[in-house]
Design an enzyme around this catalytic site. Structure first.
Site, PDB file in Angstrom:
ATOM      1  N   ALA A  40       0.827  -1.206   0.000  1.00 11.88           N
ATOM      2  CA  ALA A  40       0.000   0.000   0.000  1.00 11.88           C
ATOM      3  C   ALA A  40       0.862   1.256   0.000  1.00 11.88           C
ATOM      4  O   ALA A  40       0.557   2.236  -0.699  1.00 11.88           O
ATOM      5  CB  ALA A  40      -0.942  -0.007   1.205  1.00 11.88           C
ATOM      6  N   GLU A 139       6.046  -9.140   1.666  1.00 16.82           N
ATOM      7  CA  GLU A 139       5.120  -9.242   2.805  1.00 16.82           C
ATOM      8  C   GLU A 139       3.886 -10.076   2.484  1.00 16.82           C
ATOM      9  O   GLU A 139       2.958 -10.137   3.292  1.00 16.82           O
ATOM     10  CB  GLU A 139       4.699  -7.841   3.276  1.00 16.82           C
ATOM     11  CG  GLU A 139       5.803  -7.116   4.024  1.00 16.82           C
ATOM     12  CD  GLU A 139       5.348  -5.797   4.631  1.00 16.82           C
ATOM     13  OE1 GLU A 139       5.940  -5.387   5.633  1.00 16.82           O
ATOM     14  OE2 GLU A 139       4.406  -5.165   4.095  1.00 16.82           O
ATOM     15  N   SER A 228      21.750   7.951   3.441  1.00 20.89           N
ATOM     16  CA  SER A 228      22.306   9.268   3.115  1.00 20.89           C
ATOM     17  C   SER A 228      23.321   9.218   1.978  1.00 20.89           C
ATOM     18  O   SER A 228      23.691  10.248   1.424  1.00 20.89           O
ATOM     19  CB  SER A 228      22.968   9.881   4.357  1.00 20.89           C
ATOM     20  OG  SER A 228      24.040   9.062   4.800  1.00 20.89           O
ATOM     21  N   ASP A 258       9.874   2.537   0.900  1.00 28.16           N
ATOM     22  CA  ASP A 258       8.684   2.331   0.080  1.00 28.16           C
ATOM     23  C   ASP A 258       8.433   3.533  -0.830  1.00 28.16           C
ATOM     24  O   ASP A 258       7.991   3.379  -1.978  1.00 28.16           O
ATOM     25  CB  ASP A 258       7.468   2.077   0.964  1.00 28.16           C
ATOM     26  CG  ASP A 258       7.582   0.778   1.748  1.00 28.16           C
ATOM     27  OD1 ASP A 258       8.278  -0.136   1.273  1.00 28.16           O
ATOM     28  OD2 ASP A 258       6.974   0.688   2.835  1.00 28.16           O
TER      29      ASP A 258
END
Length: 311
Positions: A40, A139, A228, A258
């Site tokens: 999502a 997942e 970074s 994500d």
């Protein structure tokens, strides 16, 4: 069109002075709820980056017949993600329990619930046929992911697979099977090293060597995100493209990876070269760290363009 096949969760987030060690209890003043799930999250990131552009985003996922599930469905709809391929199951909607410390680092435990009921058949051929990019994560069931990826490759759809979270795979053959149906593999430093260990590549903690070995051994483009230090795309021939990260002081890094994947998928679907797509994805991931919650800080297209225009 971008199609995301993956997880949908409700995130329960507690801020702590430091993340608990095994056997330790730490106190937090409160817990807040946010929309999440890697699938999502990536769908929302892609949809926000796509808003006003030529690419649409759809998601196939599974939710429970419960208030969390209905709220997650409405959230995807509010973010312009086509949810016609969402399935309501007897399992509860997935939940993630997240602690975030004072530096913005996090620790996450996921109760999968309905996500493990998601099946390849929940993504209809008619929707897959409209896609130019398919996005997968780890997942939901690996077997169902593999089936969807094979279908996508057969249909000429580019498969972007985010190898997160690292599953309990210990056999080289299982990794090879996964990568055979992958065009672009996205991993962070730790995930790159985990794959290298599984396939028996001695890399001595060097995540770029790990990414290079994965790309050359399995014929995929391997993108390694390095916080970074930005992101590195490594082609099967060993050539590299680097995209720098924008300097920020993070508030919450939850969802940054994500955001990167979703915005990368948008760039690829819009026909950008890998370097330009990664530059946009790195900028969006940096912006997402400035707000608490996995989806709350994900920039829309206009905010991302403004940020990219800054010197």
């Amino acid at each position: 069109m971008i199609v995301v096949f993956g997880s949908i969760n409700m995130d329960l987030v507690a801020r702590v002075e430091r993340i608990a060690r095994p056997g330790e209890t730490v106190l937090s003043r409160r817990a807040d709820s946010f929309f999440g799930g890697k699938g999502a999250n990536q769908a929302v990131a892609a949809a926000r980056a796509s808003r006003g552009g030529p690419v649409q985003v759809a998601m196939a996922g599974a939710i429970g017949d419960d208030p969390f599930g209905e709220a997650c469905r409405k959230n995807l709809e509010a973010n312009s993600v086509d949810g016609h391929a969402l399935r309501v199951t007897d399992e509860p909607t997935g939940c993630a329990f997240i602690t975030v410390d004072g530096s913005g680092e996090n620790a996450i435990t996921v109760a999968s619930g309905a996500n493990m009921a998601l099946r390849s058949a929940d993504l209809p051929d008619v929707l897959l046929s409209k896609a130019s990019v398919l996005v997968l994560q780890m997942e939901v069931s690996i077997a169902e992911n593999l089936d969807v990826a094979a279908r996508a490759r057969k249909a000429g759809v580019k498969v972007v697979w985010n190898f997160a979270p690292v599953p309990a795979i210990k056999e080289r053959a299982a990794i090879a099977e996964l990568l055979e149906v992958t065009d672009v593999l996205v991993v962070n430093e730790h995930e790159a090293l985990a794959i290298a260990e599984i396939v028996g590549e001695p890399v001595d903690g060097d995540y770029l060597k790990a990414g290079t070995d994965i790309a050359s051994s399995f014929g995929v483009t391997c993108i390694v995100t390095a916080g970074s230090r930005g992101a590195f795309a490594i082609a099967p021939d060993g050539s590299r493209v680097h995209a720098a990260a924008r300097p920020i002081v993070p508030i919450d890094t939850t969802g940054a990876g994500d955001t990167f994947v979703g915005v990368l998928a948008n760039g690829l679907a819009e026909g950008l070269e890998i370097g330009a797509a990664m530059e946009r994805a790195c900028a969006a991931a940096s912006l997402s760290c400035l707000t608490a919650g996995a989806q709350a800080g994900m920039p829309d297209r206009e905010a991302l363009e403004r940020h990219l225009a800054q010197v």
